[in-house]
Design a protein around this motif. Sequence first.
Motif, mmCIF file in Angstrom:
data_model
loop_
_atom_site.group_PDB
_atom_site.id
_atom_site.type_symbol
_atom_site.label_atom_id
_atom_site.label_comp_id
_atom_site.label_asym_id
_atom_site.label_seq_id
_atom_site.Cartn_x
_atom_site.Cartn_y
_atom_site.Cartn_z
ATOM 1 N N GLY A 118 58.936 65.224 40.851
ATOM 2 C CA GLY A 118 58.301 63.965 41.197
ATOM 3 C C GLY A 118 56.882 63.849 40.682
ATOM 4 N N SER A 119 56.151 64.958 40.714
ATOM 5 C CA SER A 119 54.765 64.920 40.214
ATOM 6 C C SER A 119 54.741 64.598 38.721
ATOM 7 C CB SER A 119 54.068 66.266 40.459
ATOM 8 O OG SER A 119 54.081 66.604 41.824
ATOM 9 N N ASP A 120 55.668 65.172 37.967
ATOM 10 C CA ASP A 120 55.769 64.822 36.533
ATOM 11 C C ASP A 120 56.023 63.331 36.375
ATOM 12 O OD1 ASP A 120 55.782 67.540 35.870
ATOM 13 O OD2 ASP A 120 57.950 67.626 35.545
ATOM 14 N N ALA A 121 56.925 62.816 37.201
ATOM 15 C CA ALA A 121 57.350 61.420 37.035
ATOM 16 C C ALA A 121 56.213 60.454 37.360
ATOM 17 C CB ALA A 121 58.573 61.135 37.905
ATOM 18 N N THR A 122 55.462 60.732 38.439
ATOM 19 C CA THR A 122 54.364 59.821 38.778
ATOM 20 C C THR A 122 53.227 59.964 37.754
ATOM 21 O OG1 THR A 122 53.437 61.462 40.319
ATOM 22 C CG2 THR A 122 54.862 59.764 41.263
ATOM 23 N N THR A 123 52.944 61.213 37.354
ATOM 24 C CA THR A 123 51.859 61.440 36.391
ATOM 25 C C THR A 123 52.186 60.797 35.047
ATOM 26 O OG1 THR A 123 51.320 63.504 37.523
ATOM 27 C CG2 THR A 123 50.436 63.226 35.291
ATOM 28 N N THR A 124 53.429 60.938 34.608
ATOM 29 C CA THR A 124 53.847 60.316 33.346
ATOM 30 C C THR A 124 53.753 58.792 33.446
ATOM 31 O OG1 THR A 124 55.283 62.176 32.829
ATOM 32 C CG2 THR A 124 55.768 60.113 31.704
ATOM 33 N N SER A 125 54.120 58.252 34.589
ATOM 34 C CA SER A 125 54.038 56.788 34.776
ATOM 35 C C SER A 125 52.597 56.309 34.617
ATOM 36 C CB SER A 125 54.542 56.393 36.168
ATOM 37 O OG SER A 125 55.880 56.771 36.334
ATOM 38 N N VAL A 126 51.681 57.064 35.231
ATOM 39 C CA VAL A 126 50.263 56.704 35.146
ATOM 40 C C VAL A 126 49.769 56.793 33.693
ATOM 41 C CG1 VAL A 126 48.000 57.672 35.744
ATOM 42 C CG2 VAL A 126 49.677 57.214 37.551
ATOM 43 N N THR A 127 50.206 57.826 32.998
ATOM 44 C CA THR A 127 49.800 57.992 31.598
ATOM 45 C C THR A 127 50.319 56.834 30.742
ATOM 46 O OG1 THR A 127 49.913 60.380 31.938
ATOM 47 C CG2 THR A 127 49.764 59.628 29.659
ATOM 48 N N ILE A 128 51.555 56.434 30.978
ATOM 49 C CA ILE A 128 52.131 55.309 30.232
ATOM 50 C C ILE A 128 51.337 54.031 30.522
ATOM 51 C CG2 ILE A 128 54.165 53.801 30.014
ATOM 52 C CD1 ILE A 128 55.875 56.308 30.769
ATOM 53 N N ALA A 129 51.011 53.824 31.800
ATOM 54 C CA ALA A 129 50.275 52.605 32.176
ATOM 55 C C ALA A 129 48.902 52.568 31.495
ATOM 56 C CB ALA A 129 50.123 52.540 33.690
ATOM 57 N N ARG A 130 48.237 53.725 31.477
ATOM 58 C CA ARG A 130 46.919 53.760 30.824
ATOM 59 C C ARG A 130 47.039 53.563 29.320
ATOM 60 N NH1 ARG A 130 44.504 58.654 34.565
ATOM 61 N NH2 ARG A 130 43.300 57.333 35.991
ATOM 62 N N ALA A 131 48.067 54.140 28.714
ATOM 63 C CA ALA A 131 48.258 53.968 27.268
ATOM 64 C C ALA A 131 48.557 52.503 26.946
ATOM 65 C CB ALA A 131 49.395 54.861 26.775
ATOM 66 N N ALA A 132 49.356 51.865 27.797
ATOM 67 C CA ALA A 132 49.759 50.482 27.527
ATOM 68 C C ALA A 132 48.601 49.510 27.695
ATOM 69 C CB ALA A 132 50.902 50.086 28.465
ATOM 70 N N THR A 133 47.752 49.779 28.693
ATOM 71 C CA THR A 133 46.691 48.813 29.006
ATOM 72 C C THR A 133 45.360 49.184 28.353
ATOM 73 O OG1 THR A 133 46.106 50.062 30.996
ATOM 74 C CG2 THR A 133 47.678 48.237 31.270
ATOM 75 N N GLY A 134 45.202 50.456 28.003
ATOM 76 C CA GLY A 134 43.906 50.921 27.497
ATOM 77 C C GLY A 134 42.858 50.956 28.606
ATOM 78 N N LYS A 135 43.315 50.941 29.872
ATOM 79 C CA LYS A 135 42.386 50.929 31.007
ATOM 80 C C LYS A 135 42.563 52.193 31.854
ATOM 81 C CE LYS A 135 42.044 46.086 30.529
ATOM 82 N NZ LYS A 135 42.321 44.736 30.987
ATOM 83 N N ARG A 136 41.653 52.389 32.801
ATOM 84 C CA ARG A 136 41.616 53.677 33.498
ATOM 85 C C ARG A 136 41.920 53.639 34.989
ATOM 86 N NH1 ARG A 136 35.702 55.641 31.894
ATOM 87 N NH2 ARG A 136 35.304 53.515 32.621
ATOM 88 N N LYS A 137 41.549 52.565 35.681
ATOM 89 C CA LYS A 137 41.601 52.586 37.159
ATOM 90 C C LYS A 137 43.024 52.465 37.705
ATOM 91 C CE LYS A 137 37.063 52.474 37.526
ATOM 92 N NZ LYS A 137 36.354 53.715 37.896
ATOM 93 N N LEU A 138 43.256 53.185 38.811
ATOM 94 C CA LEU A 138 44.558 53.158 39.478
ATOM 95 C C LEU A 138 44.352 52.762 40.935
ATOM 96 C CD1 LEU A 138 45.682 56.718 38.313
ATOM 97 C CD2 LEU A 138 46.267 54.540 37.197
ATOM 98 N N LEU A 139 45.089 51.774 41.401
ATOM 99 C CA LEU A 139 45.052 51.471 42.836
ATOM 100 C C LEU A 139 46.108 52.328 43.526
ATOM 101 C CD1 LEU A 139 44.761 47.573 43.138
ATOM 102 C CD2 LEU A 139 43.081 49.247 42.331
ATOM 103 N N VAL A 140 45.684 53.075 44.535
ATOM 104 C CA VAL A 140 46.632 53.888 45.314
ATOM 105 C C VAL A 140 46.347 53.672 46.804
ATOM 106 C CG1 VAL A 140 46.906 55.685 43.526
ATOM 107 C CG2 VAL A 140 45.144 55.935 45.274
ATOM 108 N N ALA A 141 47.388 53.801 47.604
ATOM 109 C CA ALA A 141 47.222 53.595 49.049
ATOM 110 C C ALA A 141 46.572 54.821 49.683
ATOM 111 C CB ALA A 141 48.571 53.321 49.692
ATOM 112 N N HIS A 142 45.706 54.591 50.649
ATOM 113 C CA HIS A 142 45.120 55.681 51.441
ATOM 114 C C HIS A 142 46.242 56.533 52.022
ATOM 115 C CE1 HIS A 142 40.895 54.692 51.597
ATOM 116 N NE2 HIS A 142 41.173 53.420 51.852
#
Length: 406
Positions: A118-142
Amino acid sequence: TVLGERELALRERARQVIPGGMYGHMSVQAFSAAHPQFMASGQGSRVTDTDGRTYLDLMCGWGPVVLGHRHPGVTAAVLDQLDRGDCLDGTSPVAVEFAELLVDTIPSADWAMFCKNGSDATTTSVTIARAATGKRKLLVAHGAYHGAVPWCSLRGSGVTAEDQAHLVHYEYNDLASAEAAAAEAGDDLAAIVVCPMRHDIKREQELVDPAFARGLRALADRTGAVLILDDVRCGFRLDLGGSWEPLGVRPDLSAWSKAIANGQALGAVTGVEALRDAVGKIYVTGSFWTAAVPLAAGLATLTELRKGVALPDMARTGARLREGLAAQAAAHGVAIRQTGPVQMPMLSFDGDEDFRLATSFAEAAVQRGVYLHPWHNWFLSAAHTDDDIEEILARTDDAFAAVRHG
Ligand code: PMP
């Protein structure tokens, strides 16, 4: 002592060679004085410890085991693939077959890629999102758990502030807080990461407010952020198309693991067409990511789940368990709350902030042959029969009595 001889001997040996005797979520000393640290085998809805004590299993390997331990169809697929090889020099064709089945099953999936957990899957998702948008910030729930890696670790030790510098937190089910977090991220927002429900450790579960889910979708659309659904824990138990499919809210990326291969080590990311090219830009891989045995297990698991029996079965047995526990607690005069979906039960005791009652109950249950956890949600599997539920309830009745008598 309540622990068996083999268990005690193994603990002693483990203390010498494994830090703390065990670490992470599996470390039983963190939650119980009565649960065995070691398990020898599992079959269907039961697990057996090293002293030969068998338990009705309400943790299912903490989620992965959705069809039951050693499900015959999955085991056959595993053995068949093992016969031909697991780690080969190229990807096994089973990867293509399983990706096709995922894309056919999950409406928000136009492609799939595989990893180990699961950690690979969430981390890869974040990497894809940053690559696609060229942006850095992530909203995550407390308080939300997305894995045991620095960007999202919930423990500070060994993690630097820089690792989490681009996280902006919101409160689950509070759209205004997510809007405020997005405003804080400004024009640097890459992704909104969210679980299908609130299932933080040591707190009652909370189903998603459909308006919140729809609001996050709209927020992502308005800001250009990627909506990432962390379906690692809920996936393949609540709805095969994705846990927000019943709400009609489709994520851009989904992270999967746990139940995807009935206990074999596999994770996956699925995504929409618009993000396909971003995957080509990033470098993510692993020696074992396309190992063929877990993929064959995944294909067999999803093939079985798609027959349409397992999920309704878990909903039925889960509902019976909830109803039975509620009646018992009432009869014993113990005030409890049961939260989350019935297939992923969570039981808590009123006013039990330090989980003292929950711990006594879990210890009493395990001593009576029901394996469950004091402050993490439990999991049903399709191997749990109506008779199993009645047997569990016969034992929990006694566990409630033990808690009441302190
Ligand atoms: N996300 C969620 C929602 C999880 O429940 C978990 C595991 N409990 C993870 C991510 C991390 O998965 P893994 O332990 O396989 O790395």
